[in-house]
Every structure is written in C-alpha cells, then in structure tokens.
Design an enzyme around this catalytic site. Structure first.
Site, PDB file in Angstrom:
ATOM      1  N   SER A 137       0.854  -1.186   0.000  1.00 52.94           N
ATOM      2  CA  SER A 137       0.000   0.000   0.000  1.00 52.94           C
ATOM      3  C   SER A 137       0.886   1.230   0.000  1.00 52.94           C
ATOM      4  O   SER A 137       2.009   1.204   0.520  1.00 52.94           O
ATOM      5  CB  SER A 137      -0.898   0.010   1.239  1.00 52.94           C
ATOM      6  N   TYR A 150      -2.533  -0.772  10.296  1.00 51.67           N
ATOM      7  CA  TYR A 150      -2.635  -1.180   8.893  1.00 51.67           C
ATOM      8  C   TYR A 150      -1.400  -0.753   8.100  1.00 51.67           C
ATOM      9  O   TYR A 150      -0.804  -1.553   7.375  1.00 51.67           O
ATOM     10  CB  TYR A 150      -3.895  -0.590   8.259  1.00 51.67           C
TER      11      TYR A 150
END
Length: 257
Positions: A137, A150
């Site tokens: 990400s 995350y």
C-alpha cells in the site's frame, strides 16, 4: 503453461488479477474464504480462456488453513507466480483496539504472505525461476495518513519484498511490491469505512492493469498513481544517503553533549 496462485481471489484486486492472468493463459489456483464466489469465478475463467482452475477455500488467519495453502505451494504442478493479495483493514487507532482483531490483521496482512512466500521459494530456486507479487500500500511509506497498524503491516510487506529481492533477485526470482493508493475495493466496507468519503479513488481494473505493466517491466516497486518515476528514484537515493550515516562507529556529534 505456467500456474499462478492468487490469495484473496474472490473479490477486488484478486479477482481482476485472476481475470488478467487467465487471459494471459496462466493456469490458476484461487484462494479465499468465499467458496461460492471462487467457484463462480473459476467457471467464468475456464469457459472464457480454457485454462485449469483450482479452488482452495481458506481463511489465512487460521494456521491449519494457511498450512493447506502452503502445502499446495510446495506441491505439483509447481506454482510459477505467487500473488500475495489477501488483506484487510481495521478502523480506529491503538487506544481502543481489540487485541484479537490486531492479531488477526497481523496474521493476514503480514504473517500469511511471509509463510506463503517461504513455502513457494524453495521450489522456485530449484527451478531457477519464479515470480512473487506482494500487494502492499502507499501507506507503507505514509504511515501518518492512517490510524492503527494497517500502514505498519503494509510497510512490512514492502520491506520484506525489498529484502527478498536483495537475497534472491540474482537467482532467477522476480519480486514485485505493488503500492496502491485508494482503490475501489471492499476493504473499506469490511473495515467499517465509507469509500464515498475518500477522494481520488482508483478503479481496481486500472490498478491491476498498471501493476501488470510494472510486472512486465520487472519493477521491484510499482506505484500506479505516482506520475513521475523520478520521484520514487529520488526517494530511494535519499534513503541511500541516509544509510551512509549508519556506517559511523561513533554517535553523531549532536548526540555527544
């Protein structure tokens, strides 16, 4: 004919990878929790592309089920491409986080790709070729933009990819880390978010198509939304400049008073 195993194949990025790789005439092993979705996708791809599709229903946060997938990665026919795509988000920060939810996120986003990569790597090295695609990400390098862990899990995936490339990249193994920014998948809804409130969301087909161009070019890190490759190169060069400082045996002058 080569075979690709894709985790998280029942929706979003994983489903599009399955469609694109089947269109490239790869046989597939599709892994996810949603059996009905997997079977439907498998039938679609068999009909459209005349490829062999295996389906494995597995929750990768469960050790026994993760081991089943790892066993398939060590078995024949061999897996030539591993796409570590399965992942999840978790809303909220550290302060009120549920410990079980934190552990499950670490298991899915970090532990599962680690163990699956370890499972497939030995065979790839023996054969002298193979590809490992890790979906990370953009938050891997922008942790300030997300609460909780995350971003940390995705930073791990990026670092693992870079470290693995340094170890086996000269032995016929291609490693790619893909860093999407906001992409229109179910991860927002599943983690309690609202994608309608997120600006500049990329469509998942565009994301995967861009990632596959990076794959064909043998990029180590692919950043589909970043306009200038030079920006990433400058980031990497700055990192290497910083690294030179680690070679000093004494603390920097500013830490001596």
């Amino acid at each position: 004919m080569t075979t690709a195993l894709i985790t998280g194949a029942s929706s979003g990025i994983g489903t599009v990878y399955a469609r694109r790789l089947a269109a490239r005439s790869h046989d597939l092993v599709l892994v996810a929790r949603a059996t009905d979705r997997l079977n439907k996708l498998a039938e679609e791809l068999r009909t459209a592309h005349d490829v062999t599709i295996e389906v494995i229903t597995a929750d990768l946060t469960d050790t026994a089920q993760l081991n089943l997938v790892a066993e398939r990665l060590r078995a024949d026919p061999p897996i030539d491409i591993l796409v570590n795509n399965a992942g999840a988000g978790l809303s909220g920060g550290f302060a009120n986080a549920n410990p079980v939810a934190l552990e499950n996120l670490l298991r899915l986003n970090s532990l599962a790709p680690t163990l699956l990569t370890a499972a497939v790597l030995g065979g790839m090295l023996k054969r002298g070729h193979g590809s490992i695609v890790n979906i990370a990400s953009a938050l891997a390098i922008l942790p300030e933009y997300a609460d909780g862990i995350y971003a940390a899990t995705k930073s791990y995936v990026l670092t693992m990819s870079q470290s693995l490339n340094a170890e086996v990249g000269q032995q016929g193994i291609y490693v790619q880390a893909v860093l999407p920014a906001a992409t229109r998948t179910e991860i927002y809804e599943r983690s309690g978010g609202d994608i309608s409130k997120v600006p500049d969301v990329m469509e998942v087909d565009d994301l995967v198509d861009a990632a596959l161009i990076g794959f064909d070019r043998k990029e180590l890190v692919t950043l589909p939304p970043v306009p200038e490759e030079a920006d990433w190169n400058a980031f990497e060069q700055a990192r290497m400049v910083l690294a030179r400082g680690f070679m000093n045996a004494k603390p920097a002058e500013r830490y001596r008073s």
